[in-house]
Design an enzyme around this catalytic site. Structure first.
Site, PDB file in Angstrom:
ATOM      1  N   TYR A   1       0.653  -1.135   0.155  1.00 51.90           N
ATOM      2  CA  TYR A   1      -0.175   0.067   0.066  1.00 51.90           C
ATOM      3  C   TYR A   1       0.802   1.282   0.010  1.00 51.90           C
ATOM      4  O   TYR A   1       0.384   2.133  -0.514  1.00 51.90           O
ATOM      5  CB  TYR A   1      -1.081  -0.108   1.324  1.00 51.90           C
ATOM      6  CG  TYR A   1      -2.201  -0.826   1.003  1.00 51.90           C
ATOM      7  CD1 TYR A   1      -3.285  -0.492  -0.074  1.00 51.90           C
ATOM      8  CD2 TYR A   1      -2.139  -2.270   1.196  1.00 51.90           C
ATOM      9  CE1 TYR A   1      -4.098  -1.467  -0.370  1.00 51.90           C
ATOM     10  CE2 TYR A   1      -3.093  -3.170   1.096  1.00 51.90           C
ATOM     11  CZ  TYR A   1      -4.117  -2.899   0.049  1.00 51.90           C
ATOM     12  OH  TYR A   1      -5.201  -3.768  -0.120  1.00 51.90           O
TER      13      TYR A   1
ATOM     14  N   ARG B   1       1.308   1.755  -3.730  1.00 51.33           N
ATOM     15  CA  ARG B   1       0.067   2.225  -4.179  1.00 51.33           C
ATOM     16  C   ARG B   1      -0.001   3.773  -3.829  1.00 51.33           C
ATOM     17  O   ARG B   1      -0.456   4.538  -4.578  1.00 51.33           O
ATOM     18  CB  ARG B   1      -1.165   1.579  -3.798  1.00 51.33           C
ATOM     19  CG  ARG B   1      -1.064   0.132  -3.845  1.00 51.33           C
ATOM     20  CD  ARG B   1      -1.495  -0.489  -5.270  1.00 51.33           C
ATOM     21  NE  ARG B   1      -0.379  -0.208  -6.418  1.00 51.33           N
ATOM     22  CZ  ARG B   1       0.871  -0.900  -6.267  1.00 51.33           C
ATOM     23  NH1 ARG B   1       1.093  -1.618  -5.617  1.00 51.33           N
ATOM     24  NH2 ARG B   1       1.587  -0.304  -7.314  1.00 51.33           N
TER      25      ARG B   1
ATOM     26  N   ASN C   1     -13.228   2.859  -6.126  1.00 50.95           N
ATOM     27  CA  ASN C   1     -11.793   3.004  -6.027  1.00 50.95           C
ATOM     28  C   ASN C   1     -11.244   3.433  -4.744  1.00 50.95           C
ATOM     29  O   ASN C   1     -12.002   4.333  -4.200  1.00 50.95           O
ATOM     30  CB  ASN C   1     -11.409   4.298  -7.438  1.00 50.95           C
ATOM     31  CG  ASN C   1     -11.748   3.581  -8.802  1.00 50.95           C
ATOM     32  OD1 ASN C   1     -11.776   2.371  -8.754  1.00 50.95           O
ATOM     33  ND2 ASN C   1     -11.921   4.471  -9.608  1.00 50.95           N
TER      34      ASN C   1
ATOM     35  N   ASP D   1      -8.480   5.515  -4.916  1.00 49.62           N
ATOM     36  CA  ASP D   1      -7.789   6.931  -5.056  1.00 49.62           C
ATOM     37  C   ASP D   1      -8.768   8.120  -4.704  1.00 49.62           C
ATOM     38  O   ASP D   1      -9.844   7.820  -4.460  1.00 49.62           O
ATOM     39  CB  ASP D   1      -7.320   6.874  -6.615  1.00 49.62           C
ATOM     40  CG  ASP D   1      -8.370   6.980  -7.617  1.00 49.62           C
ATOM     41  OD1 ASP D   1      -9.462   7.869  -7.594  1.00 49.62           O
ATOM     42  OD2 ASP D   1      -8.324   6.027  -8.311  1.00 49.62           O
TER      43      ASP D   1
ATOM     44  N   HIS E   1     -14.804   0.994  -1.010  1.00 51.15           N
ATOM     45  CA  HIS E   1     -13.714   0.119  -0.660  1.00 51.15           C
ATOM     46  C   HIS E   1     -12.658   0.772   0.183  1.00 51.15           C
ATOM     47  O   HIS E   1     -11.569   0.421   0.191  1.00 51.15           O
ATOM     48  CB  HIS E   1     -13.122  -0.685  -1.593  1.00 51.15           C
ATOM     49  CG  HIS E   1     -14.058  -1.612  -2.544  1.00 51.15           C
ATOM     50  ND1 HIS E   1     -13.936  -1.989  -3.810  1.00 51.15           N
ATOM     51  CD2 HIS E   1     -15.179  -2.051  -2.087  1.00 51.15           C
ATOM     52  CE1 HIS E   1     -14.936  -2.951  -4.153  1.00 51.15           C
ATOM     53  NE2 HIS E   1     -15.702  -2.959  -3.138  1.00 51.15           N
TER      54      HIS E   1
ATOM     55  N   GLY F   1     -16.214   2.311 -15.986  1.00 53.84           N
ATOM     56  CA  GLY F   1     -14.999   1.588 -15.962  1.00 53.84           C
ATOM     57  C   GLY F   1     -15.174   0.598 -14.655  1.00 53.84           C
ATOM     58  O   GLY F   1     -14.170   0.613 -13.958  1.00 53.84           O
ATOM     59  N   THR F   2     -15.993  -0.249 -14.606  1.00 56.18           N
ATOM     60  CA  THR F   2     -16.182  -1.423 -13.709  1.00 56.18           C
ATOM     61  C   THR F   2     -16.687  -2.650 -14.283  1.00 56.18           C
ATOM     62  O   THR F   2     -17.390  -2.727 -15.157  1.00 56.18           O
ATOM     63  CB  THR F   2     -16.887  -1.193 -12.367  1.00 56.18           C
ATOM     64  OG1 THR F   2     -17.087  -2.206 -11.565  1.00 56.18           O
ATOM     65  CG2 THR F   2     -18.285  -0.303 -12.576  1.00 56.18           C
ATOM     66  N   SER F   3     -15.656  -3.815 -13.903  1.00 58.18           N
ATOM     67  CA  SER F   3     -16.307  -5.058 -14.499  1.00 58.18           C
ATOM     68  C   SER F   3     -17.591  -5.515 -13.732  1.00 58.18           C
ATOM     69  O   SER F   3     -18.068  -6.503 -14.240  1.00 58.18           O
ATOM     70  CB  SER F   3     -15.205  -6.092 -14.443  1.00 58.18           C
ATOM     71  OG  SER F   3     -14.752  -6.123 -13.055  1.00 58.18           O
TER      72      SER F   3
HETATM   73  N1  APR Z   1     -11.974   3.744 -19.330  1.00 62.66           N
HETATM   74  C1  APR Z   1     -13.017   2.975 -18.821  1.00 62.66           C
HETATM   75  N2  APR Z   1     -12.995   1.832 -18.336  1.00 62.66           N
HETATM   76  C2  APR Z   1     -11.819   0.973 -18.491  1.00 62.66           C
HETATM   77  C3  APR Z   1     -10.758   1.547 -19.069  1.00 62.66           C
HETATM   78  C4  APR Z   1     -10.770   2.995 -19.368  1.00 62.66           C
HETATM   79  N3  APR Z   1      -9.824   3.552 -20.138  1.00 62.66           N
HETATM   80  N4  APR Z   1      -9.552   0.580 -19.025  1.00 62.66           N
HETATM   81  C5  APR Z   1     -10.168  -0.456 -18.713  1.00 62.66           C
HETATM   82  N5  APR Z   1     -11.573  -0.212 -18.311  1.00 62.66           N
HETATM   83  C6  APR Z   1     -12.719  -0.977 -17.774  1.00 62.66           C
HETATM   84  C7  APR Z   1     -12.453  -2.600 -17.990  1.00 62.66           C
HETATM   85  O1  APR Z   1     -13.065  -3.084 -19.233  1.00 62.66           O
HETATM   86  C8  APR Z   1     -13.151  -3.221 -16.887  1.00 62.66           C
HETATM   87  O2  APR Z   1     -14.535  -3.477 -17.266  1.00 62.66           O
HETATM   88  O3  APR Z   1     -12.600  -1.055 -16.244  1.00 62.66           O
HETATM   89  C9  APR Z   1     -12.999  -2.210 -15.794  1.00 62.66           C
HETATM   90  C10 APR Z   1     -12.112  -2.684 -14.553  1.00 62.66           C
HETATM   91  O4  APR Z   1     -12.434  -3.697 -13.904  1.00 62.66           O
HETATM   92  P1  APR Z   1     -11.801  -4.296 -12.573  1.00 62.66           P
HETATM   93  O5  APR Z   1     -10.285  -4.368 -12.856  1.00 62.66           O
HETATM   94  O6  APR Z   1     -12.582  -5.650 -12.224  1.00 62.66           O
HETATM   95  O7  APR Z   1     -11.923  -3.032 -11.622  1.00 62.66           O
HETATM   96  P2  APR Z   1     -13.338  -2.850 -10.784  1.00 62.66           P
HETATM   97  O8  APR Z   1     -14.669  -3.398 -11.438  1.00 62.66           O
HETATM   98  O9  APR Z   1     -13.182  -1.430 -10.153  1.00 62.66           O
HETATM   99  O10 APR Z   1     -13.072  -3.922  -9.605  1.00 62.66           O
HETATM  100  C11 APR Z   1     -13.778  -3.890  -8.505  1.00 62.66           C
HETATM  101  O11 APR Z   1     -12.335  -5.240  -7.183  1.00 62.66           O
HETATM  102  O12 APR Z   1      -9.898  -5.810  -6.899  1.00 62.66           O
HETATM  103  C12 APR Z   1     -11.413  -5.433  -6.417  1.00 62.66           C
HETATM  104  O13 APR Z   1     -11.569  -4.006  -4.530  1.00 62.66           O
HETATM  105  C13 APR Z   1     -11.021  -3.975  -5.779  1.00 62.66           C
HETATM  106  O14 APR Z   1     -12.413  -1.980  -6.254  1.00 62.66           O
HETATM  107  C14 APR Z   1     -11.934  -3.154  -6.801  1.00 62.66           C
HETATM  108  C15 APR Z   1     -13.021  -4.131  -7.162  1.00 62.66           C
END
Ligand code: APR
Length: 226
Positions: free
Chosen positions: A52, A55, A86, A88, A103, A168-170
């Site tokens: 951390y 980070r 996030n 950040d 988180h 931007g989240t999976s």
């Molecule tokens: N702009 C928008 N989205 C983007 C970009 C970009 N430039 N680059 C990548 N992505 C997308 C990817 O397509 C994906 O869907 O961002 C997403 C990232 O997904 P993850 O890495 O799974 O991140 P997140 O959904 O925030 O993860 C959730 O998981 O590891 C834990 O606690 C951590 O908060 C995090 C949580």
């Protein structure tokens, strides 16, 4: 208009912070459970604190991008609350005034003995850094397996919103991934992600592109229909 903006690692990718799921489950070369779980911290606190610290140092070197700024700007016309996964502080630095961190926050630490002792922290955190009650300080991060106390206010925000924007989240990590089901079924959803995990439907507008270009487009669309 009340707008709930749900963001994940992808919104900060173009600022230079890596997303989590691009590298075979490894996070900066580490098994995620080694550096982001209570068990990992108990096993090797020095490794976790140093992870951390790295980070935190990295965060202090990057800047908010056009997507964070466009979301901050949205407050001029709408009632906006950002719910971010996030850790950040790029939304705050871009100017967003209402941000819920599901988180935790990288620039805060808390006492391992007294959960209510939370301190601002922008330096390295070392073994032997104690709170005033003599307990080791730890990152103010929600690790895997820990409760997500901010989920309740986040649900209220989503439930009360007229529009939901997701960036931007999976949408793979619960409980954050379940937030959308609390939205009013009549509220439109704008989803910005180059690899979107939800697809087009009557109420979902997908912008399958990067945050810095997709967010301004989604906002332009929102402003044109209202
Ligand atoms: N702009 C928008 N989205 C983007 C970009 C970009 N430039 N680059 C990548 N992505 C997308 C990817 O397509 C994906 O869907 O961002 C997403 C990232 O997904 P993850 O890495 O799974 O991140 P997140 O959904 O925030 O993860 C959730 O998981 O590891 C834990 O606690 C951590 O908060 C995090 C949580």
């Amino acid at each position: 208009m009340k707008i709930a903006v749900l963001t994940g690692a992808g919104i900060s990718a173009e600022s230079g912070l890596k997303t989590f799921r691009d590298s075979n489950g490894l996070w900066e070369g580490h098994n995620v459970m080694d550096v982001a779980s209570p068990e990992g911290f108990a096993k090797d606190p020095t490794l976790v604190l140093e992870f951390y610290n790295q980070r935190r140092r990295q965060l202090l070197q990057v800047q908010p991008n056009a997507a964070h700024k466009a979301i901050a700007e949205l407050e001029k016309k709408h009632e906006v609350v950002v719910v971010t996964q996030n850790v950040d502080d790029l939304h705050e630095r871009a100017g967003s005034t209402r941000v819920i961190h599901l988180h935790g926050e990288l620039l805060k630490v808390r006492s391992t003995g007294r959960e209510d002792i939370i301190l601002d922290w922008s330096e390295d955190l070392m073994p032997g850094d104690f709170c005033k009650n003599g307990f080791q300080l730890r990152p103010h991060i929600v690790w895997f397996g820990e409760a997500v106390p901010m989920i309740d206010p986040a649900m209220d925000v989503v439930q009360a919103s007229d529009i939901v924007m997701i960036v931007g989240t999976s949408m793979q990590v619960y409980p954050a991934a379940g937030l959308l089901q609390f939205a009013n079924p009549a509220s439109p959803v704008f989803f910005v992600d180059p690899n979107p995990s939800i697809t087009y439907s009557e109420r979902v507008y997908v912008f399958a592109e990067k945050a810095t270009t997709g967010v301004p487009k989604a906002i332009e669309y929102i402003n044109s229909i209202r």
